[in-house]
Design a protein around this motif. Sequence first.
Motif, PDB file in Angstrom:
ATOM      1  N   MET A  19       0.596  -1.512   0.028  1.00 17.31           N
ATOM      2  CA  MET A  19       0.190   0.001  -0.166  1.00 17.31           C
ATOM      3  C   MET A  19       0.771   1.072  -0.273  1.00 17.31           C
ATOM      4  N   SER A  20       0.461   2.208  -0.423  1.00 14.87           N
ATOM      5  CA  SER A  20       1.055   3.464  -0.986  1.00 14.87           C
ATOM      6  C   SER A  20       0.815   4.989   0.554  1.00 14.87           C
ATOM      7  N   LEU A  30     -10.451  -3.923   9.872  1.00 17.14           N
ATOM      8  CA  LEU A  30     -10.550  -5.828  10.356  1.00 17.14           C
ATOM      9  C   LEU A  30      -9.511  -6.361   9.360  1.00 17.14           C
ATOM     10  N   ALA A  31      -8.596  -7.326   9.352  1.00 17.37           N
ATOM     11  CA  ALA A  31      -7.568  -7.906   7.938  1.00 17.37           C
ATOM     12  C   ALA A  31      -7.268  -6.981   7.258  1.00 17.37           C
ATOM     13  N   CYS A  32      -6.322  -5.667   8.548  1.00 14.21           N
ATOM     14  CA  CYS A  32      -5.844  -4.446   7.233  1.00 14.21           C
ATOM     15  C   CYS A  32      -4.495  -4.590   6.847  1.00 14.21           C
ATOM     16  N   LEU A  33      -4.375  -5.813   6.912  1.00 16.29           N
ATOM     17  CA  LEU A  33      -2.709  -5.981   5.928  1.00 16.29           C
ATOM     18  C   LEU A  33      -1.847  -4.687   6.139  1.00 16.29           C
ATOM     19  N   GLU A  34      -1.322  -3.971   5.138  1.00 13.74           N
ATOM     20  CA  GLU A  34      -0.323  -2.866   6.106  1.00 13.74           C
ATOM     21  C   GLU A  34      -0.678  -2.216   7.022  1.00 13.74           C
ATOM     22  N   ALA A  66       3.796 -10.968   7.486  1.00 17.76           N
ATOM     23  CA  ALA A  66       4.614 -10.393   7.650  1.00 17.76           C
ATOM     24  C   ALA A  66       3.505  -9.001   6.487  1.00 17.76           C
ATOM     25  N   ASN A  67       2.320  -8.619   6.984  1.00 18.08           N
ATOM     26  CA  ASN A  67       1.658  -7.461   6.110  1.00 18.08           C
ATOM     27  C   ASN A  67       1.855  -7.136   7.467  1.00 18.08           C
ATOM     28  N   LEU A  68       1.582  -7.327   9.096  1.00 21.15           N
ATOM     29  CA  LEU A  68       1.551  -6.679   9.746  1.00 21.15           C
ATOM     30  C   LEU A  68       3.320  -6.034  10.156  1.00 21.15           C
ATOM     31  N   GLN A  85      -2.053  -8.886  16.157  1.00 26.90           N
ATOM     32  CA  GLN A  85      -2.292 -10.602  15.854  1.00 26.90           C
ATOM     33  C   GLN A  85      -2.691 -11.160  15.703  1.00 26.90           C
ATOM     34  N   ASP A  86      -3.992 -11.605  14.536  1.00 34.57           N
ATOM     35  CA  ASP A  86      -4.854 -12.360  15.312  1.00 34.57           C
ATOM     36  C   ASP A  86      -5.679 -12.568  14.135  1.00 34.57           C
ATOM     37  N   ASP A  87      -6.488 -14.058  14.419  1.00 34.86           N
ATOM     38  CA  ASP A  87      -7.139 -14.396  13.502  1.00 34.86           C
ATOM     39  C   ASP A  87      -8.795 -12.925  13.886  1.00 34.86           C
ATOM     40  N   VAL A  88      -9.560 -12.815  12.224  1.00 33.35           N
ATOM     41  CA  VAL A  88     -10.649 -12.085  12.940  1.00 33.35           C
ATOM     42  C   VAL A  88     -11.765 -13.355  13.361  1.00 33.35           C
ATOM     43  N   ARG A  89     -11.209 -14.077  12.865  1.00 38.16           N
ATOM     44  CA  ARG A  89     -12.752 -14.967  13.601  1.00 38.16           C
ATOM     45  C   ARG A  89     -13.485 -14.820  15.446  1.00 38.16           C
ATOM     46  N   ASN A  90     -11.722 -14.717  15.365  1.00 31.92           N
ATOM     47  CA  ASN A  90     -11.813 -14.498  16.588  1.00 31.92           C
ATOM     48  C   ASN A  90     -12.180 -13.256  17.517  1.00 31.92           C
ATOM     49  N   CYS A  94     -14.800  -3.403   7.548  1.00 30.95           N
ATOM     50  CA  CYS A  94     -14.487  -4.762   6.939  1.00 30.95           C
ATOM     51  C   CYS A  94     -14.567  -5.112   5.425  1.00 30.95           C
ATOM     52  N   SER A  95     -13.001  -4.494   4.908  1.00 33.10           N
ATOM     53  CA  SER A  95     -12.482  -4.397   3.592  1.00 33.10           C
ATOM     54  C   SER A  95     -11.670  -5.222   3.123  1.00 33.10           C
ATOM     55  N   GLY A  96     -12.025  -6.256   1.771  1.00 33.35           N
ATOM     56  CA  GLY A  96     -11.554  -7.239   1.651  1.00 33.35           C
ATOM     57  C   GLY A  96     -10.775  -7.869   2.795  1.00 33.35           C
ATOM     58  N   ILE A  97     -12.534  -8.530   3.492  1.00 27.44           N
ATOM     59  CA  ILE A  97     -12.255  -9.999   4.179  1.00 27.44           C
ATOM     60  C   ILE A  97     -13.539 -10.554   3.897  1.00 27.44           C
ATOM     61  N   LEU A  98     -13.927  -9.673   3.953  1.00 29.58           N
ATOM     62  CA  LEU A  98     -15.480 -11.365   4.066  1.00 29.58           C
ATOM     63  C   LEU A  98     -15.660 -12.119   3.103  1.00 29.58           C
ATOM     64  N   HIS A 112     -13.082 -13.825   1.287  1.00 32.63           N
ATOM     65  CA  HIS A 112     -12.076 -14.535   1.909  1.00 32.63           C
ATOM     66  C   HIS A 112     -12.288 -15.994   3.128  1.00 32.63           C
ATOM     67  N   LEU A 113     -14.021 -15.704   3.793  1.00 30.42           N
ATOM     68  CA  LEU A 113     -13.708 -16.136   4.918  1.00 30.42           C
ATOM     69  C   LEU A 113     -15.043 -17.544   4.191  1.00 30.42           C
ATOM     70  N   ASP A 114     -15.203 -18.280   4.745  1.00 36.66           N
ATOM     71  CA  ASP A 114     -16.427 -20.128   4.847  1.00 36.66           C
ATOM     72  C   ASP A 114     -17.447 -19.598   5.529  1.00 36.66           C
ATOM     73  N   TRP A 125      -2.753 -11.777   0.435  1.00 38.95           N
ATOM     74  CA  TRP A 125      -4.048 -11.523   0.261  1.00 38.95           C
ATOM     75  C   TRP A 125      -4.916 -12.167   0.243  1.00 38.95           C
ATOM     76  N   ALA A 126      -4.040 -13.790   0.689  1.00 37.01           N
ATOM     77  CA  ALA A 126      -5.621 -14.553   0.684  1.00 37.01           C
ATOM     78  C   ALA A 126      -5.925 -14.674   2.028  1.00 37.01           C
ATOM     79  N   SER A 127      -7.107 -16.053   2.118  1.00 36.91           N
ATOM     80  CA  SER A 127      -7.354 -16.631   2.854  1.00 36.91           C
ATOM     81  C   SER A 127      -6.119 -17.025   3.790  1.00 36.91           C
ATOM     82  N   VAL A 128      -6.685 -17.381   5.306  1.00 39.74           N
ATOM     83  CA  VAL A 128      -4.768 -17.855   6.041  1.00 39.74           C
ATOM     84  C   VAL A 128      -4.949 -19.773   5.727  1.00 39.74           C
ATOM     85  N   ASP A 129      -6.328 -20.296   5.612  1.00 38.51           N
ATOM     86  CA  ASP A 129      -6.033 -21.358   5.247  1.00 38.51           C
ATOM     87  C   ASP A 129      -7.462 -21.636   4.613  1.00 38.51           C
TER      88      ASP A 129
HETATM   89  C1  LIG Z   1      -7.495  -8.745   0.173  1.00 40.41           C
HETATM   90  S1  LIG Z   1      -6.843  -7.822   1.384  1.00 40.41           S
HETATM   91  C2  LIG Z   1      -7.014  -7.131   2.215  1.00 40.41           C
HETATM   92  C3  LIG Z   1      -6.931  -6.145   2.616  1.00 40.41           C
HETATM   93  C4  LIG Z   1      -7.180  -4.772   3.563  1.00 40.41           C
HETATM   94  N1  LIG Z   1      -8.837  -4.721   4.262  1.00 40.41           N
HETATM   95  C5  LIG Z   1      -8.077  -3.938   2.038  1.00 40.41           C
HETATM   96  O1  LIG Z   1      -9.124  -3.888   2.181  1.00 40.41           O
HETATM   97  O2  LIG Z   1      -7.272  -3.571   0.572  1.00 40.41           O
HETATM   98  C6  LIG Z   1      -6.970  -9.640   1.881  1.00 40.41           C
HETATM   99  C7  LIG Z   1      -6.196  -9.380   3.933  1.00 40.41           C
HETATM  100  O3  LIG Z   1      -7.314 -10.968   4.621  1.00 40.41           O
HETATM  101  C8  LIG Z   1      -5.814 -11.183   5.775  1.00 40.41           C
HETATM  102  N2  LIG Z   1      -6.540 -12.650   6.118  1.00 40.41           N
HETATM  103  C9  LIG Z   1      -7.362 -13.421   5.348  1.00 40.41           C
HETATM  104  N3  LIG Z   1      -8.194 -13.915   6.264  1.00 40.41           N
HETATM  105  C10 LIG Z   1      -7.655 -13.625   7.339  1.00 40.41           C
HETATM  106  C11 LIG Z   1      -7.988 -13.930   9.319  1.00 40.41           C
HETATM  107  N4  LIG Z   1      -9.132 -15.114   8.699  1.00 40.41           N
HETATM  108  N5  LIG Z   1      -8.367 -13.527   9.672  1.00 40.41           N
HETATM  109  C12 LIG Z   1      -7.004 -11.920   9.805  1.00 40.41           C
HETATM  110  N6  LIG Z   1      -5.866 -11.587   8.291  1.00 40.41           N
HETATM  111  C13 LIG Z   1      -7.185 -12.519   6.987  1.00 40.41           C
HETATM  112  C14 LIG Z   1      -4.818 -11.125   4.591  1.00 40.41           C
HETATM  113  O4  LIG Z   1      -3.812 -11.862   5.476  1.00 40.41           O
HETATM  114  C15 LIG Z   1      -5.206  -9.659   4.056  1.00 40.41           C
HETATM  115  O5  LIG Z   1      -4.348  -9.043   4.367  1.00 40.41           O
END
Ligand SMILES: C[S@@+](CC[C@H](N)C(=O)[O-])C[C@H]1O[C@@H](n2cnc3c(N)ncnc32)[C@H](O)[C@@H]1O
Length: 304
Positions: free
Chosen positions: A1-2, A43-47, A69-71, A90-95, A109-113, A115-117, A179-183
């Motif tokens: 991110m710039s 949430l899932a704030c990347l950089e 690596a992002n944090l 440093q945490d899983d957003v599911r917590n 809640c940007s870019g994370i919904l 990525h979840l199952d 940028w993907a889901s974690v697991d």
């Molecule tokens: C596509 S990026 C979006 C980042 C940023 N929020 C945005 O809108 O640009 C997805 C981010 O979600 C994080 N991520 C994915 N699953 C996660 C989880 N279960 N808990 C925490 N972070 C997670 C990834 O590591 C990555 O940083």
Amino acid sequence: MSIHLGGDLYTLRPALDGRLRRILQIACDLAGKPLDQLRVLDLACLEGHYGIELAMNEAEVVGIELREANLAKARYVKDYLRLNRLTLCQDDVRNLSVEKYGQFDLVICSGILYHLDAPDVFHFIRRIFEVCTRLAIFDTQIALRPGETFTFENETYHGLWYTEHDESADRDTRLKDLWASVDNTRSFWFTPASLANYVARVGFSSFYECLNPEHAVPEDRRAYVAIKGKPGIILSSPLTASMGFTPKPERSQLSVVGPNIKHGPMFRVAKRLLPQSIKNMLKPSLRMLRILRSGSTPKFLKKE
Ligand SMILES: C[S@@+](CC[C@H](N)C(=O)[O-])C[C@H]1O[C@@H](n2cnc3c(N)ncnc32)[C@H](O)[C@@H]1O
């Protein structure tokens, strides 16, 4: 991110970020308080860009991100800019829970919904509702067609399954995809109607799509704002006041084109030229195709 660090120093070469502008404007317009009085969750704030922006505007911000690596990049900017009101976890957003993180005026809640199952994504949205006191921004991929379904708490939701990782990929390989889901190997993308229905069911009082400030993204990326308000008390229409929640129907391709056909030039010419008997014959089919609305016009609206 710039991120601009001052002078001619940037974390990356200078770049436009329409999403950043949008998120900040939504906060300014709808949070109901000056930015420096807000408690914000990114949430899932990347950089960390969105949380960093809010913290530069003096809000108290918590950023949650699982990948170290992002944090590390977010931490670098926090330290460089001395953002004391920014906390990075440093945490899983599911917590996410009120007990763990408290409550927030604004939840980003940007870019994370997407990525979840499922059912995780359903529990996650409910947790967002619980930690939110006013405003939640959902910037997310959506399913344009109601292809697949998932049943949660006896209600059916439509969307699509998206593949995140190869089933055979180990945890390290999955984590390297920053940028993907974690697991989870797949994630559930809601249709707009299903997302709106679930957001209403968890308790948000209204839900809007943001079109301005504009942000050029593909059709299947949307920004929504959910407001946690008090239900309005309707005084002038008891019938409307007694109305329960009516789920939004899924949009078939035809229901999208139907209204457009009705207002098009061909339709207008045919309406003018065809004899009434032929028009009456065509009406049931046009209703079936949802080009005409079903049901008759109430008597008091009919021209004498
Ligand atoms: C596509 S990026 C979006 C980042 C940023 N929020 C945005 O809108 O640009 C997805 C981010 O979600 C994080 N991520 C994915 N699953 C996660 C989880 N279960 N808990 C925490 N972070 C997670 C990834 O590591 C990555 O940083």
